[in-house]
Design a protein around this motif. Structure first.
Motif, PDB file in Angstrom:
ATOM      1  N   GLN A 195     -87.206  25.522  16.543  1.00  0.00           N
ATOM      2  CA  GLN A 195     -88.336  24.793  15.981  1.00  0.00           C
ATOM      3  C   GLN A 195     -88.807  23.735  16.958  1.00  0.00           C
ATOM      4  OE1 GLN A 195     -87.651  22.379  12.452  1.00  0.00           O
ATOM      5  NE2 GLN A 195     -89.794  22.572  11.818  1.00  0.00           N
ATOM      6  N   LEU A 196     -90.101  23.785  17.302  1.00  0.00           N
ATOM      7  CA  LEU A 196     -90.704  22.745  18.134  1.00  0.00           C
ATOM      8  C   LEU A 196     -91.083  21.570  17.233  1.00  0.00           C
ATOM      9  CD1 LEU A 196     -91.245  22.795  21.234  1.00  0.00           C
ATOM     10  CD2 LEU A 196     -90.659  25.009  20.217  1.00  0.00           C
ATOM     11  N   VAL A 197     -90.508  20.427  17.533  1.00  0.00           N
ATOM     12  CA  VAL A 197     -90.759  19.217  16.744  1.00  0.00           C
ATOM     13  C   VAL A 197     -91.437  18.222  17.677  1.00  0.00           C
ATOM     14  CG1 VAL A 197     -89.766  17.469  15.221  1.00  0.00           C
ATOM     15  CG2 VAL A 197     -88.693  19.723  15.390  1.00  0.00           C
ATOM     16  N   ARG A 198     -92.719  18.410  17.857  1.00  0.00           N
ATOM     17  CA  ARG A 198     -93.476  17.590  18.796  1.00  0.00           C
ATOM     18  C   ARG A 198     -93.943  16.313  18.120  1.00  0.00           C
ATOM     19  NH1 ARG A 198     -94.638  19.747  23.636  1.00  0.00           N
ATOM     20  NH2 ARG A 198     -94.396  22.007  23.948  1.00  0.00           N
ATOM     21  N   GLN A 199     -93.660  15.195  18.764  1.00  0.00           N
ATOM     22  CA  GLN A 199     -93.984  13.900  18.186  1.00  0.00           C
ATOM     23  C   GLN A 199     -95.476  13.760  17.903  1.00  0.00           C
ATOM     24  OE1 GLN A 199     -92.717  10.587  20.575  1.00  0.00           O
ATOM     25  NE2 GLN A 199     -93.019   9.099  18.944  1.00  0.00           N
ATOM     26  N   GLY A 200     -96.301  14.274  18.787  1.00  0.00           N
ATOM     27  CA  GLY A 200     -97.736  14.127  18.617  1.00  0.00           C
ATOM     28  C   GLY A 200     -98.301  14.885  17.443  1.00  0.00           C
ATOM     29  N   ALA A 213     -87.961  19.105  21.310  1.00  0.00           N
ATOM     30  CA  ALA A 213     -89.156  18.264  21.307  1.00  0.00           C
ATOM     31  C   ALA A 213     -90.221  18.788  22.252  1.00  0.00           C
ATOM     32  CB  ALA A 213     -88.788  16.830  21.690  1.00  0.00           C
ATOM     33  N   ASP A 214     -89.817  19.662  23.187  1.00  0.00           N
ATOM     34  CA  ASP A 214     -90.762  20.213  24.158  1.00  0.00           C
ATOM     35  C   ASP A 214     -90.141  21.438  24.809  1.00  0.00           C
ATOM     36  OD1 ASP A 214     -88.881  19.179  25.967  1.00  0.00           O
ATOM     37  OD2 ASP A 214     -90.051  17.371  26.318  1.00  0.00           O
ATOM     38  N   PHE A 215     -90.882  22.085  25.693  1.00  0.00           N
ATOM     39  CA  PHE A 215     -90.391  23.306  26.330  1.00  0.00           C
ATOM     40  C   PHE A 215     -89.231  23.062  27.302  1.00  0.00           C
ATOM     41  CE2 PHE A 215     -93.613  26.970  25.702  1.00  0.00           C
ATOM     42  CZ  PHE A 215     -93.684  26.683  24.349  1.00  0.00           C
ATOM     43  N   PRO A 216     -89.184  21.941  28.028  1.00  0.00           N
ATOM     44  CA  PRO A 216     -87.994  21.700  28.847  1.00  0.00           C
ATOM     45  C   PRO A 216     -86.700  21.657  28.028  1.00  0.00           C
ATOM     46  CG  PRO A 216     -89.782  20.328  29.627  1.00  0.00           C
ATOM     47  CD  PRO A 216     -90.268  20.982  28.360  1.00  0.00           C
ATOM     48  N   MET A 217     -86.766  21.142  26.803  1.00  0.00           N
ATOM     49  CA  MET A 217     -85.580  21.140  25.941  1.00  0.00           C
ATOM     50  C   MET A 217     -85.222  22.554  25.502  1.00  0.00           C
ATOM     51  SD  MET A 217     -85.905  17.711  23.561  1.00  0.00           S
ATOM     52  CE  MET A 217     -84.347  18.119  22.742  1.00  0.00           C
ATOM     53  N   VAL A 218     -86.236  23.408  25.306  1.00  0.00           N
ATOM     54  CA  VAL A 218     -85.970  24.818  25.015  1.00  0.00           C
ATOM     55  C   VAL A 218     -85.260  25.458  26.206  1.00  0.00           C
ATOM     56  CG1 VAL A 218     -87.025  27.060  24.551  1.00  0.00           C
ATOM     57  CG2 VAL A 218     -87.962  25.005  23.466  1.00  0.00           C
ATOM     58  N   THR A 219     -85.737  25.144  27.403  1.00  0.00           N
ATOM     59  CA  THR A 219     -85.128  25.667  28.623  1.00  0.00           C
ATOM     60  C   THR A 219     -83.639  25.346  28.681  1.00  0.00           C
ATOM     61  OG1 THR A 219     -87.193  25.500  29.877  1.00  0.00           O
ATOM     62  CG2 THR A 219     -85.147  25.514  31.149  1.00  0.00           C
ATOM     63  N   THR A 220     -83.314  24.093  28.434  1.00  0.00           N
ATOM     64  CA  THR A 220     -81.916  23.648  28.499  1.00  0.00           C
ATOM     65  C   THR A 220     -81.081  24.278  27.398  1.00  0.00           C
ATOM     66  OG1 THR A 220     -82.590  21.541  29.469  1.00  0.00           O
ATOM     67  CG2 THR A 220     -80.414  21.631  28.455  1.00  0.00           C
ATOM     68  N   ARG A 221     -81.619  24.299  26.219  1.00  0.00           N
ATOM     69  CA  ARG A 221     -80.843  24.754  25.049  1.00  0.00           C
ATOM     70  C   ARG A 221     -80.522  26.239  25.116  1.00  0.00           C
ATOM     71  NH1 ARG A 221     -80.979  21.918  19.308  1.00  0.00           N
ATOM     72  NH2 ARG A 221     -79.060  22.869  18.567  1.00  0.00           N
ATOM     73  N   PHE A 222     -81.425  27.027  25.696  1.00  0.00           N
ATOM     74  CA  PHE A 222     -81.234  28.475  25.685  1.00  0.00           C
ATOM     75  C   PHE A 222     -80.964  29.054  27.073  1.00  0.00           C
ATOM     76  CE2 PHE A 222     -83.289  27.548  21.709  1.00  0.00           C
ATOM     77  CZ  PHE A 222     -82.661  28.385  20.817  1.00  0.00           C
ATOM     78  N   GLY A 223     -80.719  28.196  28.054  1.00  0.00           N
ATOM     79  CA  GLY A 223     -80.352  28.654  29.390  1.00  0.00           C
ATOM     80  C   GLY A 223     -81.444  29.415  30.094  1.00  0.00           C
ATOM     81  N   LEU A 224     -82.694  29.038  29.859  1.00  0.00           N
ATOM     82  CA  LEU A 224     -83.821  29.711  30.494  1.00  0.00           C
ATOM     83  C   LEU A 224     -84.013  29.208  31.920  1.00  0.00           C
ATOM     84  CD1 LEU A 224     -86.165  29.578  27.397  1.00  0.00           C
ATOM     85  CD2 LEU A 224     -85.278  31.660  28.443  1.00  0.00           C
ATOM     86  N   PRO A 225     -84.723  29.962  32.756  1.00  0.00           N
ATOM     87  CA  PRO A 225     -84.933  29.532  34.152  1.00  0.00           C
ATOM     88  C   PRO A 225     -85.628  28.170  34.224  1.00  0.00           C
ATOM     89  CG  PRO A 225     -85.542  31.833  33.881  1.00  0.00           C
ATOM     90  CD  PRO A 225     -85.312  31.298  32.493  1.00  0.00           C
TER      91      PRO A 225
END
Length: 228
Positions: A195-200, A213-225
């Protein structure tokens, strides 16, 4: 450790793009242009075919009623997509993306992760937004675009159908959305979810799915490039 997905399937509104862009820019544009668009192009076969799917003796009134209710119905979404096309092509519209989105999409694609979109907006509207975005033309990054022709976004069968069409097992697909009920349906079909929980956008975390909170956090959480 979460398995790294082979396909990222993303929503648009509230996920890659601000809800305000859709609600306050795209929807009012289509509403304001509806009469002029139908007067100029209503007899064209593509437009006439869409209008034939609109019930009632006063099709314009039906369309405006759907617009007021933000109805997720295919004829409306298809027509909105055609109206937006004119705006994107002549520069009156430019697709909004959060600043973190394009760098991550490019990195994920470069790292071998397939990308696809699933939105209630028509496929043509999706392609216009990403093809004329404020981050440039991102269409070459995507291998699939899906809309309500696949089924409702709160129905597990829709996600199963997308998985089958993509050629990826559900467990290898990560679905990104801000809407908890959509994520519930995707999870029921066996997809990974976030779930994307964007402050804006003032999205409220549901607590039932991983959050970012954003796509960089998705990257970290799911081991994406990572972005370079």
């Amino acid at each position: 450790m979460t398995t790294r997905p082979r396909l990222v399937l993303t929503d648009i509104e509230g996920t890659t793009s601000a809800i305000a862009f859709v609600k306050e820019r795209l929807f009012p544009f289509a509403e304001a242009e509806l009469d002029a668009f139908l007067a100029a192009r209503g007899a064209e076969p593509e437009v006439a075919a869409i209008l034939a799917e609109v019930p009632g003796p006063d099709r314009v009134a039906t369309l405006r009623g759907w617009m007021a209710a933000d109805a997720k119905v295919t004829p409306l979404k298809s027509l909105q997509g055609l109206i937006w096309e004119a705006g994107f092509r002549d520069g009156r519209l430019r697709g909004h993306l959060w600043p973190d989105v394009a760098p991550c999409l490019r990195a994920w694609h470069a790292g071998g992760v397939a990308l696809a979109v699933y939105s209630s907006g028509s496929v043509s509207a999706q392609k216009l937004l990403f093809g004329h975005s404020d981050s440039g033309d991102l269409l070459p990054l995507f291998s699939g675009f899906y809309d309500t022709r696949m089924g409702g976004k709160r129905e597990a069968a829709s996600y199963a159908a997308i998985a089958a069409q993509s050629g990826q097992p559900p467990a290898a697909i990560l679905f990104l959305s801000d809407v908890a009920e959509e994520l519930d349906a995707a999870a029921a079909a066996g997809l990974l979810t976030c779930q994307l929980v964007r402050q804006g956008d003032n999205t409220v975390a549901c607590g039932r799915h991983p959050e970012a909170a954003d796509f960089p956090m998705v990257t970290t959480r799911f081991g994406l490039p990572l972005t370079r």
